[in-house]
Design an enzyme around this catalytic site. Structure first.
Site, PDB file in Angstrom:
ATOM      1  N   SER A 200       0.596  -1.199  -0.218  1.00 58.86           N
ATOM      2  CA  SER A 200      -0.023   0.286   0.217  1.00 58.86           C
ATOM      3  C   SER A 200       0.953   1.097   0.325  1.00 58.86           C
ATOM      4  O   SER A 200       1.458   1.736  -0.976  1.00 58.86           O
ATOM      5  CB  SER A 200      -1.288  -0.262   0.851  1.00 58.86           C
ATOM      6  OG  SER A 200      -1.866   1.004   1.048  1.00 58.86           O
TER       7      SER A 200
ATOM      8  N   ASP B 253      -9.455  -4.820  -5.043  1.00 56.28           N
ATOM      9  CA  ASP B 253      -9.119  -3.618  -4.120  1.00 56.28           C
ATOM     10  C   ASP B 253      -9.026  -2.564  -4.924  1.00 56.28           C
ATOM     11  O   ASP B 253      -9.262  -2.142  -6.628  1.00 56.28           O
ATOM     12  CB  ASP B 253      -7.626  -4.004  -4.509  1.00 56.28           C
ATOM     13  CG  ASP B 253      -6.573  -2.745  -3.583  1.00 56.28           C
ATOM     14  OD1 ASP B 253      -7.592  -1.621  -3.417  1.00 56.28           O
ATOM     15  OD2 ASP B 253      -5.727  -2.565  -3.693  1.00 56.28           O
TER      16      ASP B 253
ATOM     17  N   HIS C 241      -7.947  -5.715  -0.750  1.00 57.06           N
ATOM     18  CA  HIS C 241      -6.483  -4.557  -0.899  1.00 57.06           C
ATOM     19  C   HIS C 241      -5.858  -5.017   0.637  1.00 57.06           C
ATOM     20  O   HIS C 241      -6.291  -5.454   2.014  1.00 57.06           O
ATOM     21  CB  HIS C 241      -6.874  -3.379  -0.240  1.00 57.06           C
ATOM     22  CG  HIS C 241      -5.418  -2.401  -0.025  1.00 57.06           C
ATOM     23  ND1 HIS C 241      -4.816  -2.133  -0.954  1.00 57.06           N
ATOM     24  CD2 HIS C 241      -5.869  -1.417   1.390  1.00 57.06           C
ATOM     25  CE1 HIS C 241      -4.271  -1.380  -0.453  1.00 57.06           C
ATOM     26  NE2 HIS C 241      -3.957  -1.057   0.548  1.00 57.06           N
TER      27      HIS C 241
END
Length: 345
Positions: A192, A288, A320
């Protein structure tokens, strides 16, 4: 769920003062909506009096020996005055069948706001990667927002790389790096926002003279946090997620130029073709919201004139950073196998 729906739900809830609250607290008191000046769902609440509460990534686990893998970890200080630290990992001794081990720098996610190197899911993931890839890991505990706005996370991460580079002749301040790390076999990785950092560190490594102290071979970007002012792929230009990304990014970096800031949108970085290393592995997830950005990264990197090889792998039916909470899933296992192959071939 969009920001306004989150806010409506939140305003129906109550909180205790920050001094007494914990992520698992059940004590509450009423607050007026005017008491909250910033609310970013799944990240942070900031109150008018300056207090704040981070909503995820607050738990920590100590370093030590992982009973299932035998991986050893310890915490080290890099810059006492910052403060900046890192958690180091080495696989158990019988796995050290070569004199030196590949060195992986890892950057945790959390929107530049949440998480630490000691967060349990991150710690568990890196125990697995260290064991399965037979690699040494430096998990950088960079400083986070709101106490330290961007670009602090990038600067701290670069300082950690420079700190490790001091060990090139085996005479650095940390014995584990002197003894085990192969600085000619280095990788950057993260999930991320941590993947965003890994990318930025590769840009710096490819643009600045490191004096031959480390050799960056490649980067691993897991569900990277990138965005831009123009929709790409199958992104909905009217999606509320755009508002959510902008909310996070402007909170992280008040001086930003916007969603096309080169820190957030690699397509706008004139140094993109300078990316260090010769190979890139990108993972995206079907469910995601950031999925399209991982695929777009491949397109812009190849178009930039960068001479390396990039591979994007998409996991179906997952969201995610699912691999942090579900490391036993078949797709999470396959991801780690591919990471090991990427590092060792």
């Amino acid at each position: 769920m969009c920001y306004r729906m989150f806010m409506a739900m939140w305003m129906a809830m109550c909180l205790v003062p920050i001094a007494t609250i914990s992520p698992n607290s059940v004590l509450i008191r009423s607050l007026s909506p005017n008491d909250i000046v910033v609310y970013i769902p799944l990240h942070i609440i900031v109150y008018r009096d300056g207090r704040y509460e981070k909503l995820v990534g607050c738990d920590t686990t100590p370093a030590g020996v992982d009973p299932s893998s035998g991986v050893q970890s310890k915490d080290v200080v890099i810059l006492p005055d910052a403060p900046l630290s890192a958690r180091l990992y080495i696989p158990k001794s019988q796995n050290r069948h070569v004199k030196k081990l590949p060195l992986l720098f890892y950057y945790h996610g959390g929107g530049f706001i949440c998480g630490t190197a000691a967060e349990p899911n991150t710690h568990n993931l890196l125990n697995l990667i260290a064991a399965e890839s037979n690699a040494m890991i430096v998990s950088v505990d960079y400083r986070t927002v709101p106490d330290n706005r961007i670009p602090t996370a990038y600067d701290d991460s670069w300082e950690a790389i420079k700190w490790a580079a001091q060990h090139v002749d085996g005479n650095g301040p940390e014995s584990w790096i002197n003894e085990y790390a192969d600085l000619g076999h280095v990788f950057f990785a993260g999930e991320s926002s941590g993947a965003n950092i890994a990318h930025q560190m590769a840009i710096r490594a490819g643009s600045e003279n490191m004096g031959g102290s480390i050799n960056l071979e490649g980067i691993i970007l897991l569900h990277p946090f990138f965005w831009g002012a123009t929709s790409v792929g199958s992104e909905d230009p009217n999606s509320k997620y755009i508002e959510y990304v902008e909310m996070i990014w402007t909170f992280d970096y008040p001086e930003t130029s916007g969603l096309d800031d080169p820190f957030l949108n690699p397509a706008m970085d004139p140094k993109l073709s300078n990316l260090g290393g010769s190979k890139v592995l990108v993972y995206v997830a079907e469910l995601d919201n950031l999925r399209n950005r991982g695929w777009y990264y491949k397109y812009i990197l190849e178009k930039s004139g960068w001479k390396g090889k990039i591979n994007v792998i998409e996991d179906k039916g997952v969201g995610h950073v699912y691999f942090l909470s579900d490391p036993s899933l078949e797709s999470a296992r396959a991801m780690r196998t591919n990471i090991s192959t990427f590092i060792n071939t």
